[in-house]
Design an enzyme around this catalytic site. Structure first.
Site, mmCIF file in Angstrom:
data_model
loop_
_atom_site.group_PDB
_atom_site.id
_atom_site.type_symbol
_atom_site.label_atom_id
_atom_site.label_comp_id
_atom_site.label_asym_id
_atom_site.label_seq_id
_atom_site.Cartn_x
_atom_site.Cartn_y
_atom_site.Cartn_z
ATOM 1 N N GLU A 349 -6.058 -8.209 -0.966
ATOM 2 C CA GLU A 349 -5.052 -7.762 -0.001
ATOM 3 C C GLU A 349 -5.299 -6.294 0.317
ATOM 4 O O GLU A 349 -5.513 -5.474 -0.594
ATOM 5 C CB GLU A 349 -3.633 -7.924 -0.564
ATOM 6 C CG GLU A 349 -2.577 -7.374 0.409
ATOM 7 C CD GLU A 349 -1.134 -7.558 -0.059
ATOM 8 O OE1 GLU A 349 -0.919 -8.006 -1.192
ATOM 9 O OE2 GLU A 349 -0.233 -7.237 0.737
ATOM 10 N N ASN A 407 -1.371 -6.972 5.810
ATOM 11 C CA ASN A 407 0.069 -7.015 6.097
ATOM 12 C C ASN A 407 0.311 -6.671 7.563
ATOM 13 O O ASN A 407 -0.227 -5.685 8.063
ATOM 14 C CB ASN A 407 0.808 -5.992 5.235
ATOM 15 C CG ASN A 407 0.723 -6.351 3.770
ATOM 16 O OD1 ASN A 407 1.424 -7.246 3.303
ATOM 17 N ND2 ASN A 407 -0.154 -5.676 3.038
ATOM 18 N N GLU A 436 -0.308 -11.360 6.462
ATOM 19 C CA GLU A 436 0.912 -11.479 5.662
ATOM 20 C C GLU A 436 2.064 -10.894 6.451
ATOM 21 O O GLU A 436 1.992 -9.761 6.919
ATOM 22 C CB GLU A 436 0.776 -10.685 4.353
ATOM 23 C CG GLU A 436 -0.210 -11.290 3.398
ATOM 24 C CD GLU A 436 -0.139 -10.635 2.017
ATOM 25 O OE1 GLU A 436 0.807 -9.859 1.746
ATOM 26 O OE2 GLU A 436 -1.050 -10.904 1.216
ATOM 27 N N ASP A 466 5.122 -13.262 3.106
ATOM 28 C CA ASP A 466 5.114 -12.290 2.004
ATOM 29 C C ASP A 466 6.528 -12.084 1.465
ATOM 30 O O ASP A 466 7.508 -12.319 2.183
ATOM 31 C CB ASP A 466 4.582 -10.957 2.565
ATOM 32 C CG ASP A 466 4.074 -10.014 1.496
ATOM 33 O OD1 ASP A 466 4.148 -10.350 0.303
ATOM 34 O OD2 ASP A 466 3.605 -8.915 1.870
ATOM 35 N N GLU A 523 2.789 -12.463 -6.633
ATOM 36 C CA GLU A 523 2.360 -11.059 -6.719
ATOM 37 C C GLU A 523 3.154 -10.380 -7.830
ATOM 38 O O GLU A 523 4.184 -10.897 -8.264
ATOM 39 C CB GLU A 523 2.565 -10.345 -5.386
ATOM 40 C CG GLU A 523 4.006 -10.278 -4.959
ATOM 41 C CD GLU A 523 4.204 -9.601 -3.614
ATOM 42 O OE1 GLU A 523 3.227 -9.283 -2.942
ATOM 43 O OE2 GLU A 523 5.370 -9.400 -3.261
#
Ligand code: C2E
Ligand code: MG
Ligand code: MG
Length: 568
Positions: A349, A407, A436, A466, A523
């Site tokens: 990520e 993201n 995300e 997310d 996560e």
């Protein structure tokens, strides 16, 4: 070593359970928000640990430093208490109100706070660790005040769920408007910006915020008020724990440990002041000690600066962000993601990082929301997608291919030009990219997000929801979105081993994701035991400090190359 089993409640064998059909049906039948609102189970600490919660933005008492580690006077003292009791301390600092909520649910053992009669109905308190005061802060032009009783027809900023809020509520009858803010330092900033007439804040915190944020026109207008004990609070029913902590505090006081921590963290606030007095008080050794202390203090001033960036001059900040993008000075880290079944790397990520020329390193929270408001987010996202994909070209080519997760915000997906540019950036290899988008964002703009998806999907680009569980998904929206991945919010993962309610939510989410045809990632995995629990519960992918911290792109490429299964 103390007999740990008697210090904290023990629960053995909290084994993960496979998602059961009825749980999945339950999850599908209810909206997730209803599930989250269900009464929580009282979680207990794992044997041998002491969980301390609190406010992530409360320097110098408790805060997260630039690496996300808990620090401050309260933290150092709690660490010393834990060591004295033979316990492993675990700090879980975050939003103040969330800390109180988790304490009430039994998911953390201790939270430092002011004593109050109202709070005494909910918590058990240790003996005082300090006596502290509040003050009314205002601008230099305002008249001095003697007490809060005299206030009428004014706006007073206080932190939500704080002692100040409690004290001010009694004044509401006099026409006082309360401005309740998430952080203490924000109350001082509100005064500086003219959003509030006064701030009622703890004295040390107020002076600290004035100094750190250079709020030159703000001063304390009152003498010290609301003299209160500052204590550790535990849930009712934990009298055993409180008694042990009291005994430990007694020992630490007798040994001078508490005294040393006070001098390090609180008695030495002004980085310009202390250089001289240790020469008088303690000779060269004293100077050396305080020199180090001053250095440590400067290092520890970061979190407040991060917080200030969020409330500072947004316009200037955004023009600097545009400069940073143009000059390719906007950085990022990559945090590896692992297949929990096979242990194989799945990809990484991308987490944006910005070293601001004057303010130093800024956390994403300090500028991403500002960029969303100002419309600069699209340029930032595209820049990061391009840079991330360029790095990915250095990764080993394996099957299935390694992915890059980026993201994005709802605004991004609503921007048709940006969606086109992202598709172009993939150069025909959409499988390389996962976007995300937070659950909160998805639910704020479900139509616009859903519109962008078919085009992204047609090019093989996947969508991950997310921070799943932290927002309020309706199952209707979730079904329409048909995400490729649900990423369970970190808050359900950090205390997984000890919180039965978190275990139930995670198990239900895994079942729900699989029913929807999505994979599920967790996560915030900070230890091997949590990773094992998730793997056994059927979670597909994982990420967290316990697996790998965010690292530079070069370090990630090196990590991949050094992994035998990556075929190089
Ligand atoms: P997120 O997407 O949920 O990212 C995970 C965050 O959790 C990261 O913080 C990461 O450093 C942190 N983290 C990872 N593992 C652990 C762990 O085991 N324990 C703990 N305590 N934390 C862990 P970071 O980098 O500060 O990012 C915060 C948030 O900022 C991200 O949350 C994401 O919502 C946003 N963000 C980051 N980069 C970008 C970006 O490029 N664009 C946009 N729009 N948002 C971004
Ligand atoms: Mg993310
Ligand atoms: Mg997340």
């Amino acid at each position: 070593m103390k007999p740990l089993g008697r210090v904290l409640d023990q629960r053995h064998g909290a084994r993960p359970r496979r998602p059961r059909w009825w749980l999945t049906v339950l999850a599908l039948a209810m909206s997730l928000s209803m599930l989250l609102a269900a009464p929580a189970f009282a979680g207990d600490s794992a044997p041998g640990t002491l969980r301390i919660g609190g406010d992530a933005h409360y320097p110098p008492y408790q805060f997260l430093d630039e690496d996300g580690r808990a620090d401050g006077f309260d933290v150092a003292l709690a660490r010393a208490v834990a060591a004295d009791l033979g316990l492993e301390p675990r700090f879980e600092l975050g939003e103040w109100e969330v800390a109180l909520d988790r304490l009430a649910r039994g998911e953390i053992d201790l939270v430092p706070m002011f004593w109050s009669a109202e709070r005494e109905q909910h918590y058990l308190f240790t003996q005082p660790i300090l006596i502290r005061h509040h003050a009314l802060f205002g601008t230099r032009q305002q008249a001095r005040l003697e007490s809060i009783e005299g206030l009428a027809n004014v706006r007073v900023a206080v932190q939500r769920a704080s002692l100040a809020a409690e004290a001010m509520r009694a004044q509401a009858a006099h026409g006082v408007t309360l401005l309740e803010l998430p952080s203490e330092s924000g109350t001082l900033v509100a005064v500086a910006r003219g959003d509030a007439d006064y701030a009622l804040a703890p004295v040390g915190i107020g002076y600290y915020a004035i100094h750190q944020f250079e709020l030159d026109n703000v001063i304390a207008l009152s003498p010290p008020l609301l003299e209160r004990k500052y204590v550790f609070a535990a849930r009712r029913g934990r009298a055993d724990l409180v008694a042990r902590i009291d005994a430990s505090l007694e020992r630490l006081r007798a040994d001078g440990v508490q005294n040393d921590l006070y001098v390090e963290w609180i008695g030495n606030l002004n980085p310009h002041r202390p250089r001289r007095w240790p020469l008088l008080a303690g000779g060269l050794a004293g100077l050396f000690a305080v020199g180090l202390g001053t250095y440590a203090w400067r290092r520890r001033t970061r979190p407040a600066r991060l917080a200030f960036a969020a409330v500072g001059d947004e316009h200037a900040l955004m023009s600097q962000l545009r400069d940073a993008i143009a000059a390719d000075r906007l950085g990022f880290m990559l945090q590896p993601q692992v297949d929990l079944r096979t242990g194989r790397w799945l990809g990484a990520e991308l987490l944006v990082r910005w070293h601001h020329p004057r303010r130093g390193p800024l956390a994403p929270d300090a500028f991403v929301p500002v960029a969303e408001r100002s419309g600069d987010i699209a340029a930032m996202t595209l820049h990061l997608v391009r840079c991330g994909l360029a790095q990915r070209r250095h990764w080993p080519r394996v099957e299935p291919p390694l992915h890059l997760s980026v993201n994005v915000s709802a605004n991004d997906l609503a921007d048709a030009q940006l969606v086109d540019a992202i598709i172009d950036a993939c150069a025909g290899d959409g499988a390389a990219l996962i976007l995300e988008i937070t659950e909160t964002d998805v639910m704020r703009e479900p139509e616009r997000v859903a519109e962008a998806l078919p085009r992204l999907r047609a090019h093989g680009i996947r969508i991950s929801v997310d921070d799943f569980g932290a927002g309020h998904s309706s199952l209707v929206n979730l079904r329409r979105l048909a995400p490729d991945e649900l990423k369970i919010d970190r808050s359900f993962v950090v205390a997984l081993l000890t919180s039965r309610s978190d275990q139930a939510i995670v198990t239900a989410t895994i079942g729900l994701a699989h029913e929807l045809g999505a994979t599920v990632a967790a996560e915030g995995i900070e230890d091997a035991a949590t990773q094992r629990w998730l793997a056994e519960a059927g979670c597909d992918a994982g990420q967290g400090f316990g697996i790998a911290r965010p690292m530079t792109a070069d370090a990630f490429a090196a990590l991949l190359r050094s992994t035998p299964s990556m075929g190089e």
